[in-house]
Design an enzyme around this catalytic site. Structure first.
Site, PDB file in Angstrom:
ATOM      1  N   LYS A  66       0.817  -1.229   0.000  1.00 10.82           N
ATOM      2  CA  LYS A  66       0.000   0.000   0.000  1.00 10.82           C
ATOM      3  C   LYS A  66       0.847   1.274   0.000  1.00 10.82           C
ATOM      4  O   LYS A  66       0.453   2.279  -0.590  1.00 10.82           O
ATOM      5  CB  LYS A  66      -0.966  -0.003   1.190  1.00 10.82           C
ATOM      6  CG  LYS A  66      -2.092  -1.026   1.047  1.00 10.82           C
ATOM      7  CD  LYS A  66      -3.094  -0.915   2.174  1.00 10.82           C
ATOM      8  CE  LYS A  66      -4.154  -2.003   2.048  1.00 10.82           C
ATOM      9  NZ  LYS A  66      -5.187  -1.909   3.085  1.00 10.82           N
ATOM     10  N   ASP A 103     -10.467   2.199   2.155  1.00 14.90           N
ATOM     11  CA  ASP A 103     -10.653   1.432   3.401  1.00 14.90           C
ATOM     12  C   ASP A 103     -11.503   2.195   4.418  1.00 14.90           C
ATOM     13  O   ASP A 103     -12.433   1.642   5.007  1.00 14.90           O
ATOM     14  CB  ASP A 103      -9.297   1.094   4.041  1.00 14.90           C
ATOM     15  CG  ASP A 103      -8.595  -0.062   3.337  1.00 14.90           C
ATOM     16  OD1 ASP A 103      -9.278  -0.882   2.694  1.00 14.90           O
ATOM     17  OD2 ASP A 103      -7.352  -0.141   3.426  1.00 14.90           O
TER      18      ASP A 103
END
Ligand code: NDP
Length: 273
Positions: A66, A103
């Site tokens: 990420k 997220d």
């Protein structure tokens, strides 16, 4: 040639993303292929470039890439910037790559819509100060809570993270939670303790009468944190909906279509059981 999408990570074999996105594509009648690609450490930039050069239009990015995705993106959304991490890459019309982080939006949707728990004017405790915690702070703040406390095993990390946000956010050590006098309306476990079945020692004074406890981890039974919460009368929910909702936000970014998440969530829940 069919439009290609994928989730990349290492390891990636057990990812539920291909099943989720295939359902979203079917529901919204989109012609696309979605696969899982395992990228060996050191190959991230090359493999991502190759993907986008070969009819790839979007990627989901998971552990451990990420931060690399954050560095690779040409432009970033505010929530990706705040998270310092990217879980969604999109090839733009001009050939540049846009990075987003869905997220936190997924978590907020799961709590506020699926669980009908408003965050506005609420006292929220977040356990953990790692990547997951960092990624959800801006979207939670946008819900205008009264206060957010980040509590972490390593207190310094929680304090440093809180300082990046406004005065509503404070950081403390897990060991100091007993000193907090006012209970919380919502407690979110963003530690990885549940993954190894470890119990975090929490005082029950943290729980308000109507407390809602959320564990970002999901499993076929209640996590140790949720068992503790349920034992003390709190409402509970695990992170399966967060996974499904973050996927939907990525899908919307890529295809401008909103899939019906509850159908996919029910299917995954049945599979877990
Ligand atoms: P990180 O490794 O970045 O952070 C781990 C955090 O957990 C740190 O704050 C660490 O504290 C804390 N921690 C680890 N073990 C313990 C323990 N035994 N007791 C107390 N604290 C502990 O992980 P992530 O932030 O990336 O992930 C956290 C969780 O969120 C995972 O369970 C992951 O699966 C879940 N997640 C779920 C998603 C979903 O879609 N449902 C999406 C993203 C994450 P310290 O700093 O002191 O080491």
């Amino acid at each position: 040639m069919i439009d290609r999408y994928a989730v990349v990570g290492h390891p990636i074999a057990h990812s539920k993303s291909p099943a989720i996105h295939s359902q979203y594509a079917k529901q919204t009648k989109q012609q696309l292929e979605y696969s899982a690609i395992d990228i060996e450490p050191g190959n991230f930039i090359n493999d991502v470039k190759t993907f986008f050069d070969n009819n790839g239009f979007g990627l989901n990015v998971t552990v451990p890439y990420k931060e690399e995705a954050f560095n690779l993106a040409d432009q970033l959304s505010p929530r990706a910037q705040s998270a310092g991490a990217v879980n969604t890459l999109k090839l733009m019309a001009d050939g540049s790559i846009f990075g987003d982080n869905t997220d936190g939006g997924g978590l907020v949707k799961d709590i506020t819509v699926n669980a009908s728990q408003s965050m506005q004017n609420k006292r929220i405790l977040i356990l953990g100060a790692g990547g997951a915690s960092k990624g959800v702070l801006l979207p939670i703040l946008e819900q205008q809570p009264e206060q957010i406390v980040i509590a972490n095993r390593t207190a310094e990390k929680a304090i440093a993270l809180a300082q990046k946000f406004d005065q509503k956010v404070t950081g403390i050590g897990l060991n100091d939670l007993g000193k907090i006098e006012q209970p919380f309306d919502i407690i979110i476990n963003a530690t990885s303790a549940s993954l190894s079945g470890q119990q975090i020692d929490l005082p029950t004074s943290l729980l308000s009468k109507e407390c809602f406890c959320y564990d970002m981890m999901y499993a076929n039974e209640l996590t140790v944190f949720l068992k503790w919460a349920e034992l003390h009368g709190a409402k509970t929910m695990d992170g399966l909906g967060m996974l499904v909702e973050q996927a939907a936000l990525s899908f919307e970014l890529w295809r401008e279509k909103s899939p019906a998440t509850h159908i996919v969530l029910e299917q995954l829940r049945a599979q877990l059981a």
